[in-house]
Design a protein around this motif. Structure first.
Motif, PDB file in Angstrom:
ATOM      1  N   GLU A 350      -1.046  -4.205  -9.820  1.00 33.02           N
ATOM      2  CA  GLU A 350      -1.998  -4.651 -10.829  1.00 33.02           C
ATOM      3  C   GLU A 350      -2.357  -6.125 -10.686  1.00 33.02           C
ATOM      4  N   GLU A 351      -1.749  -6.786  -9.694  1.00 31.09           N
ATOM      5  CA  GLU A 351      -2.029  -8.195  -9.391  1.00 31.09           C
ATOM      6  C   GLU A 351      -1.719  -9.106 -10.582  1.00 31.09           C
ATOM      7  N   LYS A 352      -0.614  -8.783 -11.277  1.00 30.72           N
ATOM      8  CA  LYS A 352      -0.217  -9.575 -12.433  1.00 30.72           C
ATOM      9  C   LYS A 352       1.092 -10.326 -12.229  1.00 30.72           C
ATOM     10  N   MET A 353       1.959  -9.784 -11.369  1.00 30.84           N
ATOM     11  CA  MET A 353       3.283 -10.371 -11.191  1.00 30.84           C
ATOM     12  C   MET A 353       3.574 -10.592  -9.714  1.00 30.84           C
ATOM     13  N   ILE A 354       4.343 -11.644  -9.445  1.00 32.47           N
ATOM     14  CA  ILE A 354       4.844 -11.875  -8.086  1.00 32.47           C
ATOM     15  C   ILE A 354       6.093 -11.032  -7.903  1.00 32.47           C
ATOM     16  N   VAL A 355       6.047 -10.116  -6.946  1.00 33.02           N
ATOM     17  CA  VAL A 355       7.161  -9.167  -6.787  1.00 33.02           C
ATOM     18  C   VAL A 355       7.758  -9.170  -5.379  1.00 33.02           C
ATOM     19  N   ASN A 356       7.057  -9.737  -4.401  1.00 32.41           N
ATOM     20  CA  ASN A 356       7.544  -9.693  -3.018  1.00 32.41           C
ATOM     21  C   ASN A 356       7.763 -11.086  -2.457  1.00 32.41           C
ATOM     22  N   ALA A 357       8.839 -11.227  -1.693  1.00 35.96           N
ATOM     23  CA  ALA A 357       9.043 -12.440  -0.901  1.00 35.96           C
ATOM     24  C   ALA A 357       8.234 -12.326   0.382  1.00 35.96           C
ATOM     25  N   LEU A 358       7.964 -13.447   0.996  1.00 37.51           N
ATOM     26  CA  LEU A 358       7.273 -13.474   2.283  1.00 37.51           C
ATOM     27  C   LEU A 358       8.269 -13.722   3.408  1.00 37.51           C
ATOM     28  N   PRO A 359       8.017 -13.219   4.589  1.00 46.31           N
ATOM     29  CA  PRO A 359       6.844 -12.437   4.949  1.00 46.31           C
ATOM     30  C   PRO A 359       6.942 -11.000   4.448  1.00 46.31           C
ATOM     31  N   PHE A 360       5.799 -10.387   4.236  1.00 46.49           N
ATOM     32  CA  PHE A 360       5.736  -8.973   3.899  1.00 46.49           C
ATOM     33  C   PHE A 360       5.764  -8.208   5.207  1.00 46.49           C
ATOM     34  N   ASP A 361       6.886  -7.550   5.491  1.00 45.39           N
ATOM     35  CA  ASP A 361       7.090  -6.891   6.779  1.00 45.39           C
ATOM     36  C   ASP A 361       7.752  -5.536   6.529  1.00 45.39           C
ATOM     37  N   PRO A 362       6.972  -4.474   6.420  1.00 48.53           N
ATOM     38  CA  PRO A 362       7.536  -3.168   6.088  1.00 48.53           C
ATOM     39  C   PRO A 362       8.424  -2.576   7.173  1.00 48.53           C
ATOM     40  N   ILE A 363       8.305  -3.066   8.398  1.00 43.26           N
ATOM     41  CA  ILE A 363       9.200  -2.585   9.444  1.00 43.26           C
ATOM     42  C   ILE A 363      10.615  -3.091   9.200  1.00 43.26           C
ATOM     43  N   ALA A 364      10.723  -4.338   8.764  1.00 44.46           N
ATOM     44  CA  ALA A 364      12.042  -4.926   8.503  1.00 44.46           C
ATOM     45  C   ALA A 364      12.536  -4.632   7.092  1.00 44.46           C
ATOM     46  N   ASN A 365      11.620  -4.263   6.188  1.00 44.76           N
ATOM     47  CA  ASN A 365      11.973  -4.098   4.777  1.00 44.76           C
ATOM     48  C   ASN A 365      11.553  -2.710   4.295  1.00 44.76           C
ATOM     49  N   PRO A 366      12.503  -1.757   4.208  1.00 46.41           N
ATOM     50  CA  PRO A 366      12.159  -0.388   3.797  1.00 46.41           C
ATOM     51  C   PRO A 366      11.520  -0.316   2.413  1.00 46.41           C
ATOM     52  N   GLU A 367      11.891  -1.210   1.500  1.00 47.75           N
ATOM     53  CA  GLU A 367      11.308  -1.194   0.170  1.00 47.75           C
ATOM     54  C   GLU A 367       9.816  -1.535   0.233  1.00 47.75           C
ATOM     55  N   GLN A 368       9.452  -2.474   1.087  1.00 45.02           N
ATOM     56  CA  GLN A 368       8.032  -2.805   1.248  1.00 45.02           C
ATOM     57  C   GLN A 368       7.283  -1.653   1.910  1.00 45.02           C
ATOM     58  N   MET A 369       7.925  -0.947   2.833  1.00 42.27           N
ATOM     59  CA  MET A 369       7.303   0.236   3.421  1.00 42.27           C
ATOM     60  C   MET A 369       7.030   1.279   2.339  1.00 42.27           C
ATOM     61  N   LYS A 370       7.967   1.451   1.418  1.00 41.24           N
ATOM     62  CA  LYS A 370       7.780   2.421   0.335  1.00 41.24           C
ATOM     63  C   LYS A 370       6.604   2.025  -0.561  1.00 41.24           C
ATOM     64  N   GLN A 371       6.455   0.717  -0.828  1.00 41.12           N
ATOM     65  CA  GLN A 371       5.315   0.252  -1.617  1.00 41.12           C
ATOM     66  C   GLN A 371       4.006   0.677  -0.970  1.00 41.12           C
ATOM     67  N   LEU A 372       3.893   0.491   0.340  1.00 37.64           N
ATOM     68  CA  LEU A 372       2.664   0.844   1.045  1.00 37.64           C
ATOM     69  C   LEU A 372       2.430   2.349   1.032  1.00 37.64           C
TER      70      LEU A 372
END
Length: 437
Positions: A350-372
């Motif tokens: 919803e572009e209201k809260m900061i929820v991810n640290a950088l870099p955004f890398d779904p290969i290294a971060n399974p949780e970010q892959m799930k978001q996508l």
């Protein structure tokens, strides 16, 4: 079996390789740190070829240019490994001669053997170890996707008659597929979006093409702003590459303006649209379905201009792309690129809260892959300004102009928060010291 990479041939060892093997394996910096004694003579190397190296799945690493063996890479499957594995798993080992260190050759060889292990041999897991202090081997494993699992301390190592600490890493087939095949996922995702009416997959109409022939036209690198016409100059007779620019939106415009166009895109639907417009308007264009993360299939200094709209957010490493663009541009040629501003990757849906640290890398971060996956967004990566602008500078470009743009919709857009950049860069005719190039 023989395997091949861009620069290497991986083939079975031959007795004729004995002199070459001895040339590199006699160096004390090679064998002992990897767990085997330095070779003492050509005869010793010949015996090792006959008794140790001439086994299935063990390969001499050879340069394509001369076929000379300069290293070794191999798989030890199941119980043939040093760590006792089931038949669905293998241990991988490697080394390369000192003169070839630092050129990325052994990671290149290892990646090909990994592909072979998972795709051809259908193995499930690969293991790899390095001894304490062997930082070069550790880096190779990290580059190739292995992750640390455990450490054996004070282990007896019979080949060297000593005791050592060994660190063990692992790469599963699933992790490899997620790491290496994300471009396939993205191509399939974009094809599906196009079928669903994706804005960037709609080709221009005949009326828009005809208007461009009369000098009435505009194109975008980013979601909302048109690229200044001054960035292009006179396109008549110029050789233009649309890099990840398929879809029949920009290349028809440039063709109508007199350019000789080539387009490279990995989406089959974008390629279909490009071909459809060319056939409808009866013009010639070179159309290539390809992956821009691979070396581009063009000779040096082939193009006057590269048009590269927002797309490298679907690529993990952007510097190789900037270097390839520099290579294939003529001196004085222009690179027009649209790039992400990384802000989109730190906020929630919803572009209201900061929820991810950088870099955004779904290969290294399974949780970010799930978001996508939850958002049906393909596999995307954030990139810093150092990667985007600094990467172009490192590749040799001069950055001449840029502007910012927003998403075109959503809360960040409504708040006028920029999330993209459009950049005009040039391949200099002179280097930083004023010398002609």
């Amino acid at each position: 079996m023989t395997l091949a990479t861009e620069r290497l041939i991986l083939r079975p060892w031959k007795e004729a390789d004995a002199e070459s093997l001895y040339e590199y394996a006699k160096d004390e910096r090679i064998g002992p740190v990897a767990g085997w004694p330095a070779h003492t003579s050509v005869r010793n190397s010949l015996d090792i070829i006959r008794t140790i190296l001439s086994v299935p799945e063990n390969y001499a690493v050879c340069l394509k240019e001369d076929g000379k063996a300069i290293g070794c890479v191999g798989l030890m499957v199941g119980m043939k490994s040093n760590i006792g594995l089931p038949d669905t798993e293998a241990e991988i080992g490697y080394w390369i001669g000192v003169p070839f260190w630092g050129q990325g050759l052994i990671p290149e060889a290892v990646r090909e053997v990994i592909r072979h292990a998972f795709e051809d041999l259908h193995l499930e897991t690969l293991w790899c170890g390095y001894f304490e202090g062997n930082e070069k081997s550790k880096r190779v494993q990290e580059k190739c996707g292995f992750t640390y699992q455990y450490t054996n301390t004070d282990a007896e190592w019979v080949k060297m008659m000593d005791r050592r600490t060994e660190h063990i890493s692992k790469l599963t087939r699933e992790d490899w597929m997620r790491r290496e095949n994300y471009q396939t996922i993205n191509a399939e995702t974009i094809d599906r979006w196009i079928e669903e009416g994706w804005e960037w997959g709609k080709p221009i109409s005949h009326e828009e093409y005809a208007a461009a022939e009369q000098g009435v036209w505009d194109v975008k690198l980013t979601p909302t702003k048109m690229v200044p016409h001054e960035w292009f100059g006179d396109l008549k007779g110029k050789k233009v590459l649309g890099l990840a620019s398929g879809g029949g939106q920009q290349m028809p415009i440039f063709t109508a303006l007199g350019a000789e166009c080539t387009v490279l895109d990995y989406s089959s639907k974008q390629i279909e649209s490009e071909r459809m417009v060319a056939e409808r308007e009866d013009y010639q264009i070179t159309i290539i379905q390809g992956d821009m993360t691979k070396p581009l299939p063009f000779e040096d200094e082939s193009f006057d201009l590269i048009f590269h709209p927002v797309s490298n957010c679907y690529v993990k490493d952007v510097l190789p792309i900037w270097k390839e663009c520099f290579r294939i541009l003529k001196p004085g040629g222009s690179l027009l690129s649209g790039v992400d501003h990384y802000i989109n990757y730190i906020v929630d849906a919803e572009e209201k809260m900061i929820v991810n640290a950088l870099p955004f890398d779904p290969i290294a971060n399974p949780e970010q892959m799930k978001q996508l996956q939850d958002e049906d967004a393909g596999v995307q990566f954030s990139h810093s300004l150092e990667e985007q602008i600094g990467g172009q500078l490192e590749a040799g470009f001069a950055v001449l102009e840029l502007y910012e743009d927003t998403n075109g919709e959503g809360r960040l857009h409504e708040m006028n928060i920029p999330t993209f950049l459009a950049i005009r860069s040039m391949k200099n005719r002179r280097d930083l010291y004023g010398r002609k190039i």
